[in-house]
Enzyme design. Structure first.
Site, mmCIF file in Angstrom:
data_model
loop_
_atom_site.group_PDB
_atom_site.id
_atom_site.type_symbol
_atom_site.label_atom_id
_atom_site.label_comp_id
_atom_site.label_asym_id
_atom_site.label_seq_id
_atom_site.Cartn_x
_atom_site.Cartn_y
_atom_site.Cartn_z
ATOM 1 N N SER A 150 -25.581 -19.480 -29.593
ATOM 2 C CA SER A 150 -26.991 -19.342 -29.969
ATOM 3 C C SER A 150 -27.377 -17.874 -29.955
ATOM 4 C CB SER A 150 -27.880 -20.105 -28.977
ATOM 5 O OG SER A 150 -29.257 -19.832 -29.202
ATOM 6 N N TYR A 164 -30.095 -22.157 -20.389
ATOM 7 C CA TYR A 164 -29.604 -22.297 -21.769
ATOM 8 C C TYR A 164 -29.111 -20.954 -22.303
ATOM 9 C CZ TYR A 164 -29.558 -23.285 -26.782
ATOM 10 O OH TYR A 164 -29.178 -23.423 -28.089
#
Length: 258
Positions: A150, A164
């Site tokens: 990401s 995350y």
């Protein structure tokens, strides 16, 4: 050079984890339509079966439900796939979870859940499927491991998804480490770092801050299914045979301005 075959994945066998929705579904759909036989895995058996049925309208898709956040689920997928296939050409490690909370109250459970699924499962699923990947690999056409990271692992988010973002930075570095280790076995390992795509995971973020986010994405839009599917197909095809250890942003330039 046969340019018709350069980007082909027809006839290859692929596993896409987290393939029932969001980016995983986009990837699975692209691979199925490109002629690969695609296994999809996710925690919910009903969602897995439904997604496989939908994808089967365009090619071959098979469901293997399992919770990859649990080591037993990782073992179950590996065992089931080995019982069905003598080799695995493409492993897409996409399954992931997110957790957001203020810094002062961020819970350990939110940290552990995200790290277990986003990082631990990638390492051990790749480890356990290595024999199938090696069986598919040749010097001319390596087997492929494609990890989904990401842009949050490349830049610092404005919101409290601490585990995350840290997990995706770990995915990027694990990708480089595995690429170095597995190159001798003719297995290429690369990562894609998506920016904002319209998925269930980003629904609230895009609803609350979409206008501001669009204003700093040079391409001024979220990702399309073709953007992520095309990137995976490239990394799974002969066109990328000399690429390993790369982390490729697919983010419309978001990581350059964030």
């Amino acid at each position: 050079m046969n340019t018709e075959l350069l980007f082909s994945v027809r006839g290859k066998v692929a596993l896409v984890t987290g393939g029932t929705r969001g980016i995983g579904y986009m990837i699975a759909d692209g691979l199925v339509r490109a002629g690969a036989r695609v296994y999809i895995s996710s925690r919910k058996a009903e969602a897995c079966a439904q997604a496989a049925a939908e994808l089967s309208a365009h090619g071959e898709a098979i469901a293997i439900p399992a919770d990859l956040g649990d080591p037993a689920g990782v073992a179950a997928v590996s065992t089931e796939l080995a019982a069905r296939e003598p080799k695995l050409d493409i492993l897409v490690n996409n399954a992931g979870a997110n957790w957001g909370a203020p810094f002062e109250s961020f819970p350990q459970s939110g940290w552990d859940k995200v790290m277990d699924l986003n990082v631990r499962s990638i390492f051990f699923l790749t480890q356990q499927l290595a024999p199938l990947l090696k069986a598919a690999a040749t010097p001319e056409d390596p087997a492929r491991v494609i990890n989904i990271g990401s842009v949050d692992g490349m830049t610092c988010p404005d919101y409290g998804n601490y585990s995350y973002a840290a997990s995706k930075a770990a995915v990027h570095h694990l990708t480089r480490h595995l690429a170095k280790h597995l190159a001798a076995a003719d297995i290429n390992v690369n990562a894609i770092a998506p920016g904002p795509f319209p998925t269930k995971m980003t629904e609230v973020m895009l609803r609350d801050a979409g206008e501001r986010i669009f204003s700093v994405i040079p391409r001024r839009r979220t990702g399309l299914p073709s953007d992520i599917a095309g990137s995976v197909i490239f990394l799974a095809s002969a066109a990328s045979a000399y690429i390993t250890g790369a982390v490729i942003p697919v983010d419309g330039g978001f990581s350059t301005t964030r």
